[in-house]
Design a protein around this motif. Sequence first.
Motif, short mmCIF file in Angstrom:
data_model
loop_
_atom_site.label_atom_id
_atom_site.label_comp_id
_atom_site.label_asym_id
_atom_site.label_seq_id
_atom_site.Cartn_x
_atom_site.Cartn_y
_atom_site.Cartn_z
N TRP A 17 0.83 -1.15 0.10
CA TRP A 17 0.02 -0.07 0.04
C TRP A 17 0.89 1.26 0.13
CZ3 TRP A 17 -3.43 -1.98 4.64
CH2 TRP A 17 -4.14 -2.81 4.21
N TYR A 18 1.80 1.18 0.93
CA TYR A 18 2.92 2.24 1.11
C TYR A 18 3.54 2.63 -0.52
CZ TYR A 18 6.07 5.75 3.19
OH TYR A 18 6.64 6.87 3.75
N ALA A 19 4.02 1.49 -0.87
CA ALA A 19 4.74 2.00 -2.44
C ALA A 19 3.57 2.38 -3.48
CB ALA A 19 5.21 0.54 -2.91
N LYS A 20 2.57 1.83 -3.39
CA LYS A 20 1.68 2.24 -4.43
C LYS A 20 1.31 3.81 -4.12
CE LYS A 20 -2.94 1.36 -6.27
NZ LYS A 20 -4.18 0.61 -6.08
N TRP A 21 0.96 4.07 -2.81
CA TRP A 21 0.82 5.45 -2.47
C TRP A 21 2.08 6.47 -3.01
CZ3 TRP A 21 3.25 9.29 0.56
CH2 TRP A 21 2.39 10.50 1.10
N LEU A 22 3.16 6.16 -2.65
CA LEU A 22 4.52 6.82 -3.03
C LEU A 22 4.48 7.04 -4.46
CD1 LEU A 22 7.11 5.28 -0.64
CD2 LEU A 22 6.17 7.57 -0.37
N SER A 23 4.24 6.16 -5.49
CA SER A 23 3.92 6.30 -6.62
C SER A 23 3.04 7.28 -7.39
CB SER A 23 4.22 4.99 -7.39
OG SER A 23 3.02 4.19 -7.40
N SER A 24 2.13 7.35 -6.50
CA SER A 24 0.73 8.11 -7.23
C SER A 24 0.44 9.49 -6.54
CB SER A 24 -0.63 7.41 -6.90
OG SER A 24 -0.57 6.93 -5.82
N GLU A 25 1.08 9.75 -5.03
CA GLU A 25 0.64 11.00 -4.61
C GLU A 25 1.72 12.01 -4.72
OE1 GLU A 25 -2.07 11.77 -3.30
OE2 GLU A 25 -3.12 9.98 -3.24
N VAL A 26 1.42 13.33 -4.62
CA VAL A 26 2.08 14.42 -4.20
C VAL A 26 2.66 14.37 -2.89
CG1 VAL A 26 2.33 17.00 -4.14
CG2 VAL A 26 0.77 15.73 -5.80
N ILE A 27 4.09 14.60 -2.75
CA ILE A 27 4.57 14.35 -1.42
C ILE A 27 4.39 15.38 -0.50
CG2 ILE A 27 6.64 13.62 -0.17
CD1 ILE A 27 5.74 11.48 -2.15
N GLN A 28 3.49 15.24 0.37
CA GLN A 28 3.27 16.47 1.23
C GLN A 28 2.71 15.96 2.39
OE1 GLN A 28 -0.08 18.47 -0.53
NE2 GLN A 28 0.98 19.61 -1.99
N ALA A 29 3.01 16.71 3.64
CA ALA A 29 2.87 16.25 4.99
C ALA A 29 1.06 15.89 5.21
CB ALA A 29 3.01 17.19 5.86
N GLU A 30 0.49 16.59 4.64
CA GLU A 30 -0.99 16.27 4.55
C GLU A 30 -1.37 15.11 3.96
OE1 GLU A 30 -3.47 17.74 6.60
OE2 GLU A 30 -2.20 19.32 7.33
N LYS A 31 -0.83 14.88 2.94
CA LYS A 31 -0.90 13.50 2.14
C LYS A 31 -0.55 12.20 2.88
CE LYS A 31 -3.02 15.07 -1.76
NZ LYS A 31 -4.27 14.70 -2.10
N MET A 32 0.71 12.58 3.45
CA MET A 32 0.98 11.30 4.51
C MET A 32 -0.03 11.13 5.45
SD MET A 32 3.60 9.47 4.39
CE MET A 32 2.63 8.28 4.53
N LEU A 33 -0.30 12.32 6.10
CA LEU A 33 -1.66 11.98 7.38
C LEU A 33 -2.92 11.27 6.42
CD1 LEU A 33 -1.72 15.35 9.15
CD2 LEU A 33 -1.10 13.11 10.08
N GLU A 34 -2.94 11.42 5.51
CA GLU A 34 -4.30 10.99 4.48
C GLU A 34 -3.80 9.56 4.42
OE1 GLU A 34 -5.22 12.64 1.00
OE2 GLU A 34 -5.53 14.67 1.63
N PHE A 35 -2.71 9.20 4.16
CA PHE A 35 -2.43 7.49 4.32
C PHE A 35 -2.89 6.85 5.43
CE2 PHE A 35 0.80 4.31 4.88
CZ PHE A 35 0.48 3.57 3.73
N HIS A 36 -2.32 7.61 6.74
CA HIS A 36 -2.67 6.91 7.77
C HIS A 36 -4.10 6.89 8.14
CE1 HIS A 36 1.64 6.30 9.56
NE2 HIS A 36 1.84 6.93 8.46
N LEU A 37 -4.88 7.79 7.43
CA LEU A 37 -6.30 7.82 7.88
C LEU A 37 -7.30 7.12 7.07
CD1 LEU A 37 -6.29 11.60 8.92
CD2 LEU A 37 -6.68 9.75 10.64
N PHE A 38 -6.67 6.62 5.97
CA PHE A 38 -7.26 6.16 4.87
C PHE A 38 -7.72 4.65 4.92
CE2 PHE A 38 -7.53 4.26 0.52
CZ PHE A 38 -8.64 4.75 0.01
N LYS A 39 -8.79 4.17 4.66
CA LYS A 39 -9.13 2.73 4.92
C LYS A 39 -8.69 2.00 3.51
CE LYS A 39 -12.80 3.16 8.13
NZ LYS A 39 -14.49 3.21 8.39
N HIS A 40 -7.45 1.44 3.47
CA HIS A 40 -7.14 0.97 2.43
C HIS A 40 -7.66 -0.43 1.91
CE1 HIS A 40 -3.43 3.43 2.55
NE2 HIS A 40 -3.71 3.60 3.59
#
Length: 246
Positions: A163-186
């Motif tokens: 999930w993390y590798a997929k997120w890194l390849s598709s998201e803009v690298i921002q602190a708020e986006k990182m929070l979204e990864f931790h709050l998202f239901k994957h």
Amino acid sequence: MCTVTYLPVNNGYFLTSNRDEKTARPTLKPELYCTKNGKWIYPKDMIAGGSWIAVGEQKARCLLNGAMENHLPNTKQYKRSRGQVLLESLEFKDDRNFIEHVDLSETEPFTLILIDNTNKKFYLELKWDGKRKLVHELPINVPRIWSSVTLYSESIIEGRRAWYAKWLSSEVIQAEKMLEFHLFKHTDNSFENVLMERNNGDLKTVSVSQIVRYKDHSYFKYLDLLDNSQINHQLNPTELCIQDGQ
């Protein structure tokens, strides 16, 4: 303390931690505390008196339960909180000196991430398996995700890495986006989600903490998922701090 990500960015990094805990366990929200090694911001467990994440002017700390594999707890053997070990590390200027001298003989297995902002090549990962201290140098320019082995099987941990590798390849690298990864239901499976929930909600992700290091400044964001509150704190050398009595 149960799912942690490290993400390097230009002039800094994001260190984000989900705390998966019993909802009835009381916690103090982050405050600025004084130590003999400077000022630190961290939340505090009210039962054991320790913490799972802390940021100082030049350092950051983050703790996960368990080391390499799940273990059978022996509560009679454990006389010291793992969170207290993290707080002890704040008293040392040199991380390797702390690792060498800290007594872990009566401490349950854990993984401790120790970041020194003055080291531009690597940070340290200390694993205590109940018998040995295992230390690894991890490169500062490589993203990483940890999941607590006491809650998640190796197959679930591997899935989270994907999930993390997929997120890194598709998201803009921002602190708020990182929070979204931790709050998202994957996944629809709340048992293994990054935002997890078990035992009819008695055990769940109760908070998300994020340390943002940018240039020469450190910021701490704390999301309390039980009362839906948020705390944003910039580490300010001139701010008055609490004298912690740990």
